[in-house]
Design a protein around this motif. Structure first.
Motif: not given
Length: 653
Positions: A409, A415, A479
C-alpha cells in the motif's frame, strides 16, 4: 411558537408571491434594507415579526442569508449600512462580498464593518424559519438535517409542513425518518386523544431509536407519595416499601422530603448535636465524661429533645406507622391513560422485535468473528493435521502477511489495487518462508513435539524482533478502500461492517478452494494419503518429505492471506500474531485437526461462544478469553479428537 407558526403561514403565502417579487426585480439587499435596523439589532421578542416579513417575500436568496445570519457570518458596512459577507474574517482589511453574487465589492478594515451577532434565542427562531426552506430543498441531506432539527426541538407549527412533505417525498431514507417524526409531532401536539393513539399505533414494529425514544417519553414516570391515591393521576405502579422497587429507607426519605414525617437522626448527627450543646462540661445536665456509651448518649439526647433543643428521633414503630399511613406510587407524566396504555403495548411489541434483531446481530458478530478465526486457523489445521507439528510461529506468518499488505500500500496509492496485489503476494512471501522454515528446522524435528514447539516458539520471537528492527514498534496503517470502510445497516439494531463481510466472503472462497484442492487434485490425494498413513503412502511412491514441505508452505501461505485480511481492521504491529495464535489452536482442537470442515465448525463454535460471553459480560473482554480456555479444556475431556476426528495418523504412528 407563535412566531414560528406565523413564519410557516407566511411561507405558504410566499409561494404565490415569489414570482411577483422576481418579476419586479427586487433584490435581496433592497428587502433587507427595509428591515435593516431590526436585522442589525434583533431581539427574541421582535425577530419573529422581522422574519415574517422577510419570508413573505419568498426571495430565493433568503435561505442562504438566514443561514449566514444564524451562523454569525453576515456583516454590515458602517458607511452605508450595506449587508455583506466577507472572504476571510481573520484578515485585516477584509474583502467584502456581495450577498447576491458573491463577487468582491471592496475592502474594509475591521472598524468599518459590524458583524451581525444574534444571541442564542434569536438564532433558534432563525433556525425555525430555516426549517421551512430546508424541508423543500433539493439536496436530500438538507431535508434530512431539517427533520433532525424538528425531532430535536419539536414545535406544533412544524406539523402541517411535515405532513405535506410526507405526501411528496420519494427518498426512502427520508421517508423512513418522516414516518417517525410525524407521529412524534402528532403525539406531542394533537388535541384529539384517538388521533394520538392512532399515531402511536403507526410506530408498531418500528425498531428505530427515534420511535423508541418517542414512546419512552410518553411512558416517563415520576415517583410520588400521598395519603391516598389522587383521582386525576395516571398511575403506572403502586409501590410497596421494602420491595425491590422501593426500599424502606428510600420510602421514608420520600416522607421526610415531603415533610410528612420527622427526619431520621444518624449516630454521627447525634454526636454532632451533643457536641454543639456542651455547656459547662455537661449536655442536658449529664457530664460529658460519662457519655462513653450509646445508652448514655441516648439519654443526653432525650434530655435535649425535652428541652426543645433537638429534634426527636423516630422510633421503629413510628417509622412503620408513617410508611403504612401513606401510599407510594409512580405516575406517568402523560395524563391520558389510554395514550400510555397504547404506548406501552406498542413499545412491548417493539422491544420483542428488538430482542430478535439483537440475537440476529449477535449471530452476525459471531459469524464474522468465526470467519476471522477460520482464516487464521485453517493453515494451522493443515500443518498440524498432516505433519503433527505444533507451529508456535503461525501467528508471525499472519503478522508478515499484514506487513506485506502495508508495504504494497505504501507503493501503490490505489487501495483496491493494492489489496488485490497484496493477497497473492502475501501468500507467496509466507509460502516461501514456510518452505524455508520446514526445510531448515522442522524436517529435523519430526516426531519430537517438545523440541518442535520450543524451536517454533523461538522462531516466532526472532521474527517479531526482525520486524521491529525493520518497521519499528509503532502500529502501521493499512487502510481499506472506501467501499470497505462503511457498514451494511439493516436497521438501528442490526449492522455489520463491510470489512467483516469481505472477510467472510474470503473465508468462504478459501474453504471452497481448499476443499477442491484436497478432494479434486493429485496433491490433495497425496496429502490425504500421507495424513492417513505416511508409511503406506511412501510405499506407494509418494514422497512424504515433499508433501510435508508443500503442506507446511500452503498452511503458511494461507496464514499470510489471513494477515492481509486481519490487517484491514486490526493494528499492524510486530506482536499482532500473538493475538490470534491462541484462538487458532483452540479452533483446531475443537474442530479436529487436519479437517477443513472441522476447522469451520470449530471456528463457528469459538467465535459464537466468545461473542455470547462478551455480550453477557461486556465490561470485561479478558473474561471471554478465560472462559473460552476453560470451555476448550472441558470440551477435550469429552471429545479429545475434536468435533470431526481425523482417522489414520494415530494408526500410522
Amino acid at each position: 411558537m407563535q412566531h414560528v407558526l406565523r413564519i410557516a403561514i407566511t411561507l405558504a403565502v410566499s409561494l404565490f408571491l415569489t414570482p411577483a417579487a422576481q418579476a419586479q426585480g427586487v433584490s435581496l439587499q433592497d428587502i433587507l434594507q427595509d428591515h435593516a435596523e431590526q436585522i442589525a439589532d434583533p431581539s427574541r421578542r421582535t425577530v419573529g415579526e422581522t422574519l415574517d416579513a422577510l419570508v413573505s417575500t419568498g426571495h430565493p436568496e433568503l435561505p442562504d442569508f438566514l443561514t449566514r445570519w444564524q451562523n454569525r457570518e453576515a456583516y454590515q458596512r458602517d458607511s452605508d449600512g450595506l449587508f455583506v459577507y466577507v472572504e476571510d474574517e481573520d484578515a485585516d482589511p477584509v474583502v467584502l462580498l456581495d450577498i447576491s453574487t458573491g463577487e468582491a465589492i471592496g475592502t474594509a478594515v475591521s472598524r468599518e464593518v459590524t458583524q451581525l451577532r444574534p444571541n442564542g434565542g434569536v438564532r433558534r427562531v432563525i433556525g425555525g424559519a430555516l426549517v421551512q426552506f430546508q424541508l423543500a430543498a433539493e439536496e436530500p441531506s438538507t431535508r434530512l438535517a431539517a427533520l433532525d432539527a424538528i425531532a430535536d426541538d419539536p414545535d406544533e407549527s412544524f406539523l402541517p409542513l411535515v405532513e405535506a412533505r410526507l405526501g411528496v417525498e420519494e427518498d426512502p431514507t427520508i421517508l423512513a425518518r418522516l414516518e417517525v417524526v410525524l407521529p412524534g409531532l402528532v403525539i406531542a401536539f394533537a388535541q384529539d386523544e384517538q388521533t394520538r393513539i392512532d399515531a402511536i399505533r403507526t410506530l408498531d414494529g418500528n425498531v428505530s431509536l427515534d420511535a423508541r425514544a418517542t414512546l419512552n417519553r410518553l411512558l416517563s414516570t415520576r415517583r410520588y407519595v400521598a395519603e391516598t391515591l389522587p383521582d386525576d393521576a395516571n398511575i403506572a405502579t403502586i409501590l410497596e416499601p421494602g420491595s425491590s422497587a422501593l426500599s424502606r429507607e428510600d420510602a421514608y426519605d420520600m416522607l421526610v422530603q415531603a415533610e410528612l414525617a420527622p427526619p431520621l437522626i444518624s449516630r454521627a448527627q447525634q454526636r454532632d448535636i451533643l457536641a454543639a450543646n456542651v455547656i459547662d462540661g455537661r449536655v442536658g445536665g449529664i457530664p460529658v465524661a460519662t457519655l462513653n456509651t450509646e445508652a448514655a448518649r441516648d439519654t443526653a439526647y432525650a434530655a435535649l429533645v425535652e428541652a426543645d433543643r433537638a429534634l426527636p428521633i423516630p422510633a421503629a414503630a413510628e417509622i412503620d406507622a408513617a410508611l403504612s399511613a401513606h401510599t407510594f406510587f409512580d405516575a406517568y407524566a402523560e395524563a391520558s391513560q389510554p395514550v400510555t396504555t397504547a404506548a406501552r403495548l406498542t413499545l412491548d411489541g417493539i422491544e420483542t422485535r428488538v430482542g430478535i434483531y439483537r440475537f440476529f446481530d449477535l449471530s452476525l458478530d459471531g459469524i464474522s468473528l468465526a470467519s476471522i478465526y477460520f482464516l487464521a486457523a485453517i493453515g494451522l489445521a493443515i500443518t498440524f493435521g498432516v505433519m503433527g507439528v505444533i507451529n508456535m510461529a503461525h501467528g508471525e506468518f499472519i503478522m508478515i502477511g499484514a506487513y506485506t499488505g502495508y508495504v504494497v500500500q505504501t507503493l501503490i496509492s490505489d487501495y483496491t489495487l493494492s489489496i488485490a496485489i497484496a493477497l497473492p503476494l502475501a501468500f507467496l512471501v509466507t509460502f516461501a518462508l514456510g518452505v524455508l522454515m520446514e526445510r531448515s528446522v522442522i524436517r529435523w524435528l519430526y516426531h519430537r513435539p517438545l523440541e518442535t514447539l520450543l524451536a517454533t516458539f523461538g522462531i516466532s520471537i526472532a521474527l517479531q524482533q526482525i520486524i521491529r528492527q525493520i518497521f519499528g514498534t509503532q502500529a502501521r496503517p493499512f487502510t481499506p478502500p472506501d467501499w470497505l470502510a462503511g457498514a451494511v445497516t439493516i436497521n438501528d439494531v442490526v449492522s455489520i461492517s463491510s470489512i467483516r463481510i469481505a472477510i467472510f466472503i474470503l473465508g468462504a472462497i478459501f474453504f471452497v478452494m481448499l476443499w477442491l484442492i484436497l478432494n479434486r487434485t493429485r496433491l490433495g490425494l497425496e496429502v490425504r494419503a500421507v495424513t492417513q498413513n505416511p508409511s503406506m503412502a511412501a510405499s506407494m511412491g509418494i514422497n512424504p518429505d515433499r508433501i510435508n514441505m508443500l503442506t507446511f508452505g500452503l498452511g503458511s501461505g494461507i496464514a499470510g492471506v489471513a494477515g492481509v485480511a486481519i490487517g484491514l481492521f486490526a493494528q499492524v504491529t510486530p506482536d499482532m500474531g500473538s493475538n490470534y495464535i491462541v484462538q487458532s489452536f483452540m479452533t483446531v482442537v475443537v474442530g479436529g485437526v487436519g479437517n477443513i470442515f472441522g476447522t469451520l465448525i470449530g471456528a463457528g463454535m469459538i467465535g459464537s461462544l466468545q461473542k455470547a460471553i462478551e455480550w453477557l459480560n461486556p465490561t470485561n473482554t479478558l473474561a471471554a478469553q478465560t472462559y473460552m480456555i476453560l470451555f476448550v479444556i472441558l470440551f477435550i475431556q469429552f471429545r479429545p479428537r475434536g468435533m470431526i476426528a481425523l482417522r489414520g495418523r494415530a494408526a500410522g504412528d
